[in-house]
Design an enzyme around this catalytic site. Structure first.
Site, PDB file in Angstrom:
ATOM      1  N   ASP B  11       0.851  -1.189   0.000  1.00 35.03           N
ATOM      2  CA  ASP B  11       0.000   0.000   0.000  1.00 35.03           C
ATOM      3  C   ASP B  11       0.885   1.237   0.000  1.00 35.03           C
ATOM      4  O   ASP B  11       1.769   1.374   0.851  1.00 35.03           O
ATOM      5  CB  ASP B  11      -0.888   0.032   1.253  1.00 35.03           C
ATOM      6  CG  ASP B  11      -2.004  -0.990   1.174  1.00 35.03           C
ATOM      7  OD1 ASP B  11      -2.190  -1.592   0.095  1.00 35.03           O
ATOM      8  OD2 ASP B  11      -2.696  -1.182   2.197  1.00 35.03           O
ATOM      9  N   ASP B 130     -13.555  -6.611  -5.770  1.00 35.49           N
ATOM     10  CA  ASP B 130     -13.723  -6.865  -4.334  1.00 35.49           C
ATOM     11  C   ASP B 130     -15.085  -7.517  -4.135  1.00 35.49           C
ATOM     12  O   ASP B 130     -16.111  -6.970  -4.544  1.00 35.49           O
ATOM     13  CB  ASP B 130     -13.640  -5.551  -3.551  1.00 35.49           C
ATOM     14  CG  ASP B 130     -12.243  -4.931  -3.623  1.00 35.49           C
ATOM     15  OD1 ASP B 130     -11.282  -5.682  -3.871  1.00 35.49           O
ATOM     16  OD2 ASP B 130     -12.116  -3.708  -3.448  1.00 35.49           O
TER      17      ASP B 130
END
Lengths: 204, 253
Positions: B11, B130
């Protein structure tokens, strides 16, 4: 001077970075004279065969590449650049290639959904020709991402990988070399192969 | 044979690796270049960078990160997070990314997948999905905007459409498993694998080596993505690969 043909069809920058990493000062170019006068030429490519051939033709580079190869300049096609070395491709009907190595490019059969296409990832090379400068490729993994593959006479195959069918990974005819995988994305093995090309093919 | 891929995910916020990465001998725990190099040494097969700020300003920073990493690390790089146009893709691919992962923008505009595949090749276009199980309707649903928004769209149908539109790979995260360390959602990937023939990267739930062994029994799943278990060294990539190999799964060593 070593040239990387820059014809807006591929990630030429990563190839350039890999050359720099092995200490080779290569230049991106689409200039016919510069290409013809190079000590070696790298020819990368990603995307579609027909689009890339059309782009080459639009820029007048088809005959430039053929002349460069015919005068004996070491020439390395990468991924789509390797595929374009052959006579033709079945991608979108039948598209003519550069005709520098006998053979054609065909879609990897998915065998009714049993095989994943594209081949995306690392596969292990088997050496098919003991006489090559790339002997170090035996049992080494390189990174592939492609949906088409070369169908050609075994005499041109230096190494291949097993994807349920044999896929040529390195091909060679005289001063012409092709890597189906991405040396610039194949870690230390990829850098070794580029270094070998520069030291043992170009320097010869 | 094609090796199964182990893919750490980093990230990135403001050009730095956000979650602390707990490696020995790291000079700078937030430096993407240094961390990418360590993962390359450990045998990671690819890296995914997720831009978790993803504003216009930060996207330029992300391109700089990709540029720097690609000068030092010669492995496949995928970048995701906030990519919503061909210009975004072009900037990142130009900087040195090999693939871009599109998520919310693909749902909002499925033609973006086709446009990207046509311009850069399918191999460069990863569609990230997702997914969360919806018990009342007994189906997997797609969530967007970092998992905050339920689209009500059936995930398996969306996956098929994404592939039909030109996606070269699918990165499918199980939100039910993400962060639980209880194993990958094998049911999800089994159902998905029956419907698509492009490579599937599974994400969410990795907790122990056995989870990877179980996951990779599915031939459609060719990659496994994980973040914190690698960053915090709960598992090491060499250990996972040794174990996979001992259990007959082909990996790059």
């Amino acid at each position: 001077m070593i040239s990387i043909i820059d014809y807006n069809a591929g990630n030429v920058y990563n190839v350039l970075k890999a050359c720099q990493r092995v200490g080779v000062d290569a230049q991106l170019t689409a200039d016919p004279e510069q290409i013809k006068n190079s000590s070696a030429v790298l020819f990368p490519g990603v995307g579609a065969f027909k689009d890339a051939m059309d782009t080459l033709a639009d820029r007048g580079l088809v005959s430039v590449i053929q002349e460069t190869v015919n005068q004996g300049t070491p020439f390395l096609g990468i991924c789509l650049g390797m595929q374009m070395l052959f006579d033709s491709s079945t991608e979108f009907g039948n598209t003519k290639g550069l005709g520098l190595i006998p053979g054609r490019i065909e879609k990897i059969p998915d065998d009714n959904g049993q095989r994943i296409v594209p081949q995306a990832g690392w596969n292990e090379n088997q050496l098919m020709n003991q006489q090559t400068v790339f002997k170090g490729i035996q049992n080494q993994y390189t990174y592939f991402t492609h949906s088409y593959y070369a169908v050609c006479n075994p005499q041109y195959i230096v190494s291949s990988v097993d994807y349920g069918l044999q896929i040529p990974a390195i091909v060679n005819r005289d001063n012409i070399y092709g890597f189906q995988f991405h040396p610039e994305k194949s870690g230390q093995v990829g850098l070794y192969l580029l270094k070998t090309f520069f030291e043992q093919v170009v320097a010869k | 044979m094609l090796a199964k891929r182990i893919i750490p995910c980093l990230d990135i916020a403001n050009g730095r690796v956000k979650k602390g990465v707990n490696f020995v001998n790291l000079q700078d725990v937030g430096d993407p270049v240094e961390i990418a190099a360590v993962y390359e040494q450990q045998g990671a097969d690819e890296l995914v960078f997720l831009d978790i700020t993803a504003t216009n300003e930060h996207r330029k920073t992300m391109a700089d990160v990709v540029e720097q990493v690609s000068q030092q690390v010669f492995m496949p790089l995928t970048v995701g997070g906030g990519i919503s146009s061909l210009a975004d893709m072009d900037r990142l691919l130009h900087a040195g990314a090999d693939k871009v992962a599109i998520n919310s923008a693909a749902i909002a505009n499925p033609a973006l997948i086709t446009a990207g595949a046509k311009r850069f090749g399918s191999q460069a276009i990863v569609v990230a999905i997702d997914v969360k199980w919806d018990a009342p309707s007994k189906q997997f649903l797609v969530y967007t905007h970092g998992g905050t928004k339920n689209t009500g769209i059936n995930a398996l149908k969306w996956a098929q459409q994404a592939v039909a539109n030109g996606a070269g790979e699918l990165l499918v995260t199980s939100m039910d498993r993400d962060g639980t360390k209880q194993g990958f959602d094998t049911q999800l990937y089994t159902e998905l694998g029956k419907l698509v023939t492009v490579p599937i990267i599974a994400s969410g739930g990795a907790g122990k080596t056995a989870d990877f062994i179980t996951l990779f029994q599915n031939p459609s799943v060719t990659g496994a993505l994980a973040a914190s278990i690698f960053h915090y060294r709960e598992l090491s990539i060499p250990d996972v690969k040794r174990s996979l190999q001992a259990n007959g799964v082909v990996v790059r060593r």
